[in-house]
Design an enzyme around this catalytic site. Structure first.
Site, PDB file in Angstrom:
ATOM      1  N   LYS A  31     -15.787  -1.213   2.466  1.00 29.12           N
ATOM      2  CA  LYS A  31     -15.054  -1.600   1.261  1.00 29.12           C
ATOM      3  C   LYS A  31     -16.067  -2.129   0.254  1.00 29.12           C
ATOM      4  CE  LYS A  31     -10.669  -3.088   3.387  1.00 29.12           C
ATOM      5  NZ  LYS A  31      -9.975  -4.236   4.030  1.00 29.12           N
ATOM      6  N   GLU A  82       0.819  -1.213   0.000  1.00 30.64           N
ATOM      7  CA  GLU A  82       0.000   0.000   0.000  1.00 30.64           C
ATOM      8  C   GLU A  82       0.852   1.262   0.000  1.00 30.64           C
ATOM      9  OE1 GLU A  82      -2.818  -0.508   3.249  1.00 30.64           O
ATOM     10  OE2 GLU A  82      -4.148  -1.564   1.854  1.00 30.64           O
TER      11      GLU A  82
HETATM   12  P1  PGA Z   1      -6.521  -5.782   2.321  1.00 36.54           P
HETATM   13  O1  PGA Z   1      -6.027  -4.831   3.485  1.00 36.54           O
HETATM   14  O2  PGA Z   1      -7.000  -4.952   1.209  1.00 36.54           O
HETATM   15  O3  PGA Z   1      -5.304  -6.604   1.983  1.00 36.54           O
HETATM   16  O4  PGA Z   1      -7.623  -6.624   2.907  1.00 36.54           O
HETATM   17  C1  PGA Z   1      -6.652  -3.633   3.819  1.00 36.54           C
HETATM   18  C2  PGA Z   1      -7.149  -3.651   5.246  1.00 36.54           C
HETATM   19  O5  PGA Z   1      -7.049  -4.672   5.950  1.00 36.54           O
HETATM   20  O6  PGA Z   1      -7.690  -2.646   5.712  1.00 36.54           O
HETATM   21 ZN    ZN Z   2      -8.087  -3.776   7.764  1.00 38.55          ZN
END
Ligand code: PGA
Ligand code: ZN
Length: 422
Positions: free
Chosen positions: A340, A208
């Site tokens: 998400k 990230e």
């Molecule tokens: P991921 O991580 O997109 O790999 O699930 C992001 C998070 O855990 O917030």
């Molecule tokens: Zn997370």
């Protein structure tokens, strides 16, 4: 305006893994394309991401991760059901729910449904001559979200340099979005310099965009970031506070929390105490997934003793699912939810989860995934939905900066207000 064509194809995400891109064409010949992200520390209760592993469509060199089944579902099942219809996000999502009524979208694949749903949102915005943010907030000031930004990465995103997944910062003392972002860039750059001077490994840029600096203890990692904040003349706790994503499901094994780098092992009860001490000792204002995705008991036990101002944020716990959020509200497991869209699978259903959270007094953080694309729709959703916070990783990597830059664009070109959730 009417839909004349729907077409999907496979593209690559920021980790070089295949993902779904879908385009909707309208009868004015305009084309509206959306690309979906993908997680690495994926919750068990997320909507189903269809990949080709074990099927005849799997491409050998993508290690089973190609997405031709999801692409084919768009082109042969979804497209015929949408072509000829008027463009409207709600009716497209309704159609997608009819074609695949499963909550996890396992029939069509949530990567297929979300790509089409997002393309429909962009197409509807175009048909109304609006930005995507304005589609959800047609009048008044748009609400620019407070950025929650990754400085140090660990866990599944950085080869476990830290036991936890992220040490992030929340610049809640900033007066504007652009000021907030400038503080964060300075903190991340200083962390790289000071880390190098202290002989720490700083060349590892994580999935990230955060720094993969190894620390054995979580406290040491927090203190390091606090020292960078203060060296810049900012006050830790009032200008900028820490936010942690513990992502504890990743190290919850046989009923115990196993911190490998710290060489410590905890029962659930002990880990509640450990987290409690951690948030007392450090200027932490937000803590995400301190307990595993199905360890509901520890969540409510901690929520009952946590400081009132602490944001207790569920990601793997809720997976943007209406039923899991409902349980969390009833059991008082948390006071905030990570939103998400690809955990859910549809834009309008994701918005409904966010609205239920707000109605219950929860804070909301709209979030990207560790595998992202250059698409910036998340910035518009967060702003138009008045989410108040956004998390897209760090300030390195164009797939991350596409979102920050879109927010800067909205700040410069639309009537906006900066959210002050803390
Ligand atoms: P991921 O991580 O997109 O790999 O699930 C992001 C998070 O855990 O917030
Ligand atoms: Zn997370």
């Amino acid at each position: 305006m009417k839909i004349t064509k729907v077409q999907a194809y496979q593209v690559l995400d920021s980790r070089g893994r295949p993902t779904v891109s879908a385009s909707i064409t309208l009868d004015d010949a305009s084309v509206h394309t959306a690309r979906v992200p993908s997680g690495a520390s994926t919750g068990a209760h997320e909507a189903t991401e269809l990949r080709d592993a074990g099927t005849a469509l799997a491409e050998k060199f993508y290690g089973g991760k190609s997405v031709h089944i999801a692409v084919a579902n768009v082109n042969s099942k979804i497209a015929p059901a949408l072509i000829g219809n008027d463009i409207a996000l709600e009716s497209v999502d309704q159609k997608l729910n009819e074609l695949d009524p499963s909550l996890s979208h396992e029939v069509l694949g949530a990567n297929a449904t979300l790509a089409v749903s997002l393309a429909a949102a962009k197409a509807e915005a175009h048909s109304k001559n609006q930005s995507l943010a304005r589609l959800f907030s047609p009048t008044g000031k748009l609400l620019l979200p407070m950025p929650m930004v990754n400085i140090l990465s660990g866990g599944a995103h950085a080869n476990r340099t830290l036991d936890i997944q992220d040490v992030l910062v929340l610049p809640h003392g900033a007066k504007s979005f652009s000021e907030a972002l400038s503080w964060i860039v300075a903190i991340r750059e200083l962390a790289a310099v000071r880390g190098r001077e202290q002989g720490l490994v700083t060349h590892l840029v994580a999935d990230e965009g955060g720094l993969g600096i190894p620390f054995d203890s979580i406290e040491e990692a927090c203190s390091f970031v606090v020292s960078c904040i203060e060296e810049l003349g900012l006050k830790a706790g009032s200008d900028v506070s820490l936010a942690l994503d513990i992502a504890s499901t990743q190290f919850f094994e046989n009923g115990r929390y196993e911190l490998v780098n710290a060489k410590k092992s905890f029962t659930s009860q002990e880990f509640v105490q450990f987290i409690s001490t951690l948030v007392k000792n450090q200027p932490i204002i937000s803590i995400e997934d301190p307990f595993a995705e199905d360890d509901w008991q520890s969540w409510s036990a901690f929520a009952a003793i946590a400081p009132k101002q602490l944001q207790l944020l569920g990601d793997d716990l809720f997976t943007t699912s209406p039923t899991r959020l409902e349980r969390g509200i009833v059991e008082k497991s948390a006071n905030a939810i990570l939103i998400k869209p690809n955990q859910n699978g549809l834009v309008s259903d994701t918005l409904r989860v966010l609205e239920s959270a707000h109605a219950a007094g929860f804070k909301t953080v709209v979030s990207a995934r560790s595998g992202e694309t250059e698409d910036s729709w998340l910035a518009d959703l967060a702003t138009g939905w008045k989410a108040e916070q956004i998390k897209v990783g760090s300030t390195h990597g164009s797939e991350r900066n596409a979102k920050w830059n879109r927010l800067l664009e909205l700040e410069a070109t639309e009537e906006t207000k900066f959210a002050q959730p803390f």
